[in-house]
Every structure is written in structure tokens, then in C-alpha cells.
Design an enzyme around this catalytic site. Structure first.
Site, mmCIF file in Angstrom:
data_model
loop_
_atom_site.group_PDB
_atom_site.id
_atom_site.type_symbol
_atom_site.label_atom_id
_atom_site.label_comp_id
_atom_site.label_asym_id
_atom_site.label_seq_id
_atom_site.Cartn_x
_atom_site.Cartn_y
_atom_site.Cartn_z
ATOM 1 N N LYS A 158 0.842 -1.199 0.000
ATOM 2 C CA LYS A 158 0.000 0.000 0.000
ATOM 3 C C LYS A 158 0.877 1.248 0.000
ATOM 4 O O LYS A 158 1.937 1.261 0.636
ATOM 5 C CB LYS A 158 -0.905 0.017 1.235
ATOM 6 C CG LYS A 158 -1.903 -1.139 1.305
ATOM 7 C CD LYS A 158 -2.861 -0.952 2.479
ATOM 8 C CE LYS A 158 -3.938 -2.018 2.479
ATOM 9 N NZ LYS A 158 -4.928 -1.791 3.562
ATOM 10 N N GLY A 165 -7.624 2.956 -1.152
ATOM 11 C CA GLY A 165 -7.428 1.927 -2.164
ATOM 12 C C GLY A 165 -6.540 2.315 -3.331
ATOM 13 O O GLY A 165 -6.215 1.467 -4.162
ATOM 14 N N HIS A 208 -15.819 -3.817 5.665
ATOM 15 C CA HIS A 208 -15.275 -2.489 5.942
ATOM 16 C C HIS A 208 -16.211 -1.821 6.948
ATOM 17 O O HIS A 208 -17.352 -1.527 6.623
ATOM 18 C CB HIS A 208 -15.205 -1.679 4.644
ATOM 19 C CG HIS A 208 -14.733 -0.283 4.810
ATOM 20 N ND1 HIS A 208 -13.582 0.191 4.238
ATOM 21 C CD2 HIS A 208 -15.230 0.755 5.509
ATOM 22 C CE1 HIS A 208 -13.408 1.453 4.568
ATOM 23 N NE2 HIS A 208 -14.414 1.819 5.335
ATOM 24 N N GLU A 288 -6.955 2.762 8.466
ATOM 25 C CA GLU A 288 -6.600 4.168 8.335
ATOM 26 C C GLU A 288 -7.626 5.055 9.015
ATOM 27 O O GLU A 288 -8.682 4.579 9.437
ATOM 28 C CB GLU A 288 -6.418 4.576 6.866
ATOM 29 C CG GLU A 288 -7.559 4.183 5.939
ATOM 30 C CD GLU A 288 -7.171 4.310 4.455
ATOM 31 O OE1 GLU A 288 -7.641 5.274 3.839
ATOM 32 O OE2 GLU A 288 -6.425 3.468 3.926
ATOM 33 N N ARG A 292 -11.847 14.130 8.421
ATOM 34 C CA ARG A 292 -12.843 15.035 7.826
ATOM 35 C C ARG A 292 -14.239 14.562 8.174
ATOM 36 O O ARG A 292 -14.424 13.446 8.671
ATOM 37 C CB ARG A 292 -12.700 15.014 6.299
ATOM 38 C CG ARG A 292 -12.949 13.619 5.734
ATOM 39 C CD ARG A 292 -13.094 13.566 4.233
ATOM 40 N NE ARG A 292 -13.521 12.247 3.789
ATOM 41 C CZ ARG A 292 -12.717 11.224 3.545
ATOM 42 N NH1 ARG A 292 -11.406 11.361 3.714
ATOM 43 N NH2 ARG A 292 -13.204 10.067 3.154
HETATM 44 C C1 MV4 Z 1 -7.100 -4.269 2.640
HETATM 45 C C2 MV4 Z 1 -7.836 -5.372 2.150
HETATM 46 C C3 MV4 Z 1 -7.429 -6.625 2.556
HETATM 47 N N1 MV4 Z 1 -6.376 -6.779 3.378
HETATM 48 N N2 MV4 Z 1 -6.065 -4.468 3.458
HETATM 49 C C4 MV4 Z 1 -9.190 -0.878 0.042
HETATM 50 C C5 MV4 Z 1 -9.427 0.541 0.409
HETATM 51 C C6 MV4 Z 1 -8.481 0.839 1.518
HETATM 52 N N3 MV4 Z 1 -9.081 1.732 2.473
HETATM 53 C C7 MV4 Z 1 -8.159 -0.483 2.112
HETATM 54 N N4 MV4 Z 1 -8.638 -1.481 1.205
HETATM 55 C C8 MV4 Z 1 -8.433 -2.786 1.465
HETATM 56 N N5 MV4 Z 1 -7.415 -3.030 2.318
HETATM 57 C C9 MV4 Z 1 -5.710 -5.698 3.793
HETATM 58 N N6 MV4 Z 1 -4.651 -5.884 4.608
HETATM 59 C C10 MV4 Z 1 -8.904 -5.133 1.311
HETATM 60 C C11 MV4 Z 1 -9.209 -3.839 0.932
HETATM 61 C C12 MV4 Z 1 -10.320 -3.683 0.047
HETATM 62 C C13 MV4 Z 1 -11.470 -3.012 0.409
HETATM 63 C C14 MV4 Z 1 -11.592 -2.432 1.656
HETATM 64 C C15 MV4 Z 1 -12.746 -1.796 2.020
HETATM 65 C C16 MV4 Z 1 -13.805 -1.736 1.126
HETATM 66 C C17 MV4 Z 1 -13.713 -2.286 -0.108
HETATM 67 C C18 MV4 Z 1 -12.544 -2.926 -0.486
HETATM 68 C C19 MV4 Z 1 -12.463 -3.504 -1.743
HETATM 69 C C20 MV4 Z 1 -11.324 -4.128 -2.101
HETATM 70 C C21 MV4 Z 1 -10.242 -4.213 -1.234
#
Ligand code: MV4
Length: 457
Positions: A158, A165, A208, A288, A292
Site C-alpha cells: 500500500k 485503495g 469495511h 486508516e 474530515r
Molecule cells: C485491505 C484489504 C485486505 N487486506 N487491506 C481498500 C481501500 C483501503 N481503504 C483499504 N482497502 C483494502 N485493504 C488488507 N490488509 C482489502 C481492501 C479492500 C477493500 C476495503 C474496504 C472496502 C472495499 C474494499 C475492496 C477491495 C479491497
């Protein structure tokens, strides 16, 4: 209290901020691009100032023009809304240097959470659970391989300057890591001017879930519960609900405590959101923090009765939070559907003139919108035209209320995502409450497999 607030934004959030200011007896100044001259955020503010041509980089992102407008207006505070310059620490510093209060976090708070590797290192010390991964920025692919071997593959690379994302790359094995590292680093450099990367174990099909928090300038922080935000397409949320179908009272208390600790670790003094990934076992991990007010804040307002934008202004003015954690109560279930001017099958933007408009209403129905009959959906900005929010006694009542509200939402002249939401609100997987971040992908695959070809054109 402030005398005059300048709203450095447009659309529904500008109107939302004007409404909060009216209730507090504060004068409002709106800013607008030439294309937005006739919009409601201009008409409903006490004063308005043109800040440039239609393109956002020339107007809503144009710092010199905004600073001039701020000086001309005589405003003593500025609210950034969401998007645009809301999480830009340098802009925040410029506003403060001009002797104006920034209604939001401090520049240090924005910086600390804006750099995602720093944010993780900070909240780790506060005891907030994290996804296993690198303790900081990776020195190179070799360190990535070593940490990948420790935590187990697959892993995600990342961008530290990213978030939401952008600049994420998956490495399924150690052999894939060097290539993914080069791609992710180059993309991060191109997007953010900073190629720094960190690594996390890939959580498979997580939910999420985010927690709303509110802080003041005296070190007090409370949480207002969670929002379920797993329904996303290409990292854009499409529907949110509060509470999360996964979260019970015990998990809520744990999530809330983790979020409050993270915010207290940086002395957070405004409205903010702490994001987590959660798995089926109800284990959750910080990913994260957003410094805001967020698009989906209304669903939290509907189940707590707390006006988040008003409280954000009060906190910025130096008022202490008026409640302790045990005085915050949750009642009912709220759902938000984001209504975008997009094709409901392809999600292609559909700008143009709205030739007919009727919005739903009634008990438990709220519409946050900038739209009116004969309004113009412009191609320069995001496609959000309305947030349809309902609240019911429980999830079942909220779902039924939303179905009926969607049926009464009439928008003519542009295509909208209303029909898409009508389908989701009747989908057994959504109704079960047992879904994850891959839900929309599955939904679209199922729809493509079932729909006759003619429905897709
Ligand atoms: C991840 C994950 C799986 N494992 N981190 C995508 C947006 C960013 N805020 C973090 N995201 C992700 N992080 C780990 N270690 C999967 C995602 C992710 C995701 C997260 C939230 C909502 C939709 C998503 C769609 C694809 C991947």
C-alpha cells in the site's frame, strides 16, 4: 462563537454546512466556480464569491483564489466539507496563518493520519489492533519478502501517501513481490509524488467497518458507533448502514474503544472516522483514519440524534463536548443510498439537465441533495446528486422504508443509480446481512448472468 463561516465546497455538503450555521446563528459565505453560479449553495448563503472557472483545480482546489475570497469575505472560520482541500495540511496552515479558524483537525493531526505508515505506527502505540505487516515504510523489495515470509502470503503493498485503495498491489507469493513493489511504488510516485510503501497481510473478503468519533480541544473524545461500508464499487461506497449487521453491543464497545484510543493518541479535536477491516470471527484491524466529515455521516446522525456538523463547528470554536460516552445512545437502524447521475448498469457518468424531479419524504426519510427541478448535473464534478437516508426501528423496517422511498424518487433527464439500489434492497444476500467487500462484484456478476442481453444496452 464565529460570526461568519466560509464554506470551501459545493453541492449537498455545502448546503449541509449552511444549515448547521443557520441553526447556530452564524452568517455564511459560499464560494463557487463560474459553472455553479446558479446553484443552491450560492442562493442559500448570505454572501457568495466566484473563485474561478469550472474545472475543480481552477476553482475549488485553487488555494490562492480561496485565500483571496477568505480575505474579502471577512469570515472568521472556514469549513472545508469533504474532498477538495479537506485533508490538505498546507491549506489548513494557510487558513490559520490568515487568522481564520479551520473547522476541522489541526495541520499536525491531518499530517499524522494522512501518512498511512505513520498513522499505523502511532495507533499501534495506543494499543489499537492492526493487520499484521511491516512496522513502517519498506526499505525495498527484500524487506517486503522477509516480512511476507513472517506474516504469510498473500500480502498487499500500500502507498503510505495513499488511502482509499489508490496505489494498492497484491503479491500472492514471494516471487511476485519484487514486481508488485516496482508497480506500486511507481504508481504511488506518479499519484502522490511519494513512492513510499508499507505491507500488510491480505485479509480475504473482509468487511469495511468505520467508527465515527468526535473530539474537542480539551482532550475529550467520544465515539458514535460504527457504519457498515462494505458495499463499494471500485473503492466508491454505494450504500452504507448503521449499525453494522455484524456488530453486537460487545463488539461495538471494543471497536469504539479502539477508535477513541487511536484518536486520543494524536489529541484529535474534531469529527473524524477510524476505518477497520473485520472478519467473520468479529476480529477487527485498524487500516486508516479520515480526518474530515464524511459523505455517509447522516446515518450516524439518524441513530444518535447528534448533529455532527454542528458539533464540529462548536468544537472548532473551543466548546467542550456536551456529553460523556455513556450519555450517547443508539436507537434504530439507518441506511443511506448514494444516488449518482450514472447509468445503473454501466455506472458511466450521465451529466445533463434534470427535466423532472420529485423526492420522497415522510417519517424517517431524509434527502440531502443540491438538486431541484431544472438543475444541471455538471461534468466537472463528482456524480453524487442526492443521499437518500432512511431510519427505522430496526433493519427490516429501514429496508422496507428505503424500498418505498426509492420507488417515489423521480429524476428525469439524466440516468441515476436509483434502479440499482431498488435491486440491492431486494437481494437475498444483502437482506441476510451476511456480506463483505466483494458483495457488489458478486451482485454484478449474478445480474450479468441472469439479465437478458437487451437489459444491458
Ligand atoms: C485491505 C484489504 C485486505 N487486506 N487491506 C481498500 C481501500 C483501503 N481503504 C483499504 N482497502 C483494502 N485493504 C488488507 N490488509 C482489502 C481492501 C479492500 C477493500 C476495503 C474496504 C472496502 C472495499 C474494499 C475492496 C477491495 C479491497
Amino acid at each position: 462563537m464565529f460570526k461568519k463561516v466560509l464554506i470551501a465546497n459545493r453541492g449537498e455538503i455545502a448546503l449541509r454546512i449552511i444549515r448547521a450555521c443557520k441553526e447556530l446563528g452564524i452568517e455564511t459565505v459560499s464560494v463557487h466556480s463560474t459553472a455553479d453560479a446558479n446553484s443552491l449553495h450560492v442562493r442559500f448563503a448570505d454572501q457568495s464569491i466566484c473563485i474561478g472557472p469550472p474545472q475543480a483545480r481552477d476553482s475549488y482546489l485553487n488555494v490562492p483564489n480561496l485565500m483571496s475570497a477568505l480575505e474579502i469575505s471577512g469570515a472568521d472560520a472556514l469549513h472545508p466539507g469533504y474532498g477538495f482541500l479537506a485533508e490538505n495540511a498546507e491549506f489548513c496552515e494557510d487558513v490559520i496563518a490568515a487568522g481564520v479558524t479551520f473547522i476541522g483537525p489541526t495541520p499536525d493531526q491531518i499530517r499524522n493520519m494522512g501518512d498511512k505508515a505513520t498513522a499505523k505506527a502511532t495507533v499501534r502505540k495506543a494499543g489499537t489492533p492492526l493487520v499484521p505487516g511491516s512496522p513502517d515504510i519498506l526499505s525495498g523489495p527484500d524487506e517486503g519478502i522477509a516480512i511476507g515470509n513472517e506474516v504469510g502470503y498473500p500480502v498487499l503493498l500500500k502507498a503510505s501517501a495513499g488511502g482509499g485503495g489508490k496505489g494498492m498491489k497484491l503479491a500472492r507469493t514471494a516471487a511476485e513481490l519484487p514486481g508488485a513493489f516496482q508497480l506500486a511504488s511507481a504508481e504511488a510516485q506518479a499519484c502522490f509524488g511519494n513512492g513510499d510503501l508499507y505491507l500488510e497481510k491480505f485479509v480475504v473478503k473482509p468487511r469495511h467497518i468505520e467508527v465515527q468519533i468526535l473530539g474537542d480541544k480539551f482532550g475529550n473524545v467520544v465515539h458514535l458507533g460504527e457504519r457498515e461500508c462494505s458495499l463499494q464499487r471500485r473503492h466508491q461506497k454505494v450504500l452504507e448502514e448503521a449499525p453494522s449487521p455484524l456488530v453486537d453491543a460487545d463488539m461495538r464497545a471494543q471497536l469504539g474503544e479502539a477508535a477513541v484510543s487511536a484518536a486520543k493518541a494524536i489529541g484529535y479535536s474534531s469529527a473524524g472516522t477510524v476505518e477497520f477491516l473485520a472478519d467473520k470471527d468479529k476480529k477487527f484491524y485498524f487500516i486508516e483514519m479520515n480526518t474530515r466529515i464524511q459523505v455517509e455521516h447522516p446515518i450516524t446522525e439518524m441513530i444518535t440524534g447528534i448533529d455532527l456538523v454542528k458539533q464540529m463547528i462548536l468544537s472548532a470554536a473551543g466548546e467542550p463536548l456536551p456529553w460523556t460516552q455513556d450519555e450517547i445512545r443508539f436507537e434504530g437502524h439507518a441506511i443511506e443510498c448514494r444516488i449518482n447521475a450514472e447509468d445503473p448498469f454501466t455506472f458511466a457518468p450521465s451529466p445533463g439537465l434534470i427535466t423532472g424531479y420529485h423526492q420522497p419524504g415522510g417519517l424517517g426519510v431524509r434527502v440531502d441533495t443540491w438538486v431541484h427541478d431544472r438543475a444541471q448535473v455538471l461534468p466537472f464534478y463528482d456524480s453524487l446528486i442526492a443521499k437518500l437516508i432512511v431510519v427505522g426501528a430496526n433493519r427490516d423496517e429501514a429496508v422496507k422504508r428505503m424500498r418505498w422511498a426509492l420507488d417515489q424518487f423521480v429524476v428525469e433527464g439524466v440516468r441515476t443509480t436509483v434502479p440499482f439500489h431498488r435491486e440491492v434492497l431486494r437481494d437475498p444476500e444483502f437482506l441476510s446481512g451476511d456480506f463483505d467487500t466483494a458483495y457488489i462484484e458478486r451482485f454484478l456478476e449474478r445480474r450479468a448472468a441472469n439479465a437478458p442481453a437487451s437489459a444491458l444496452v
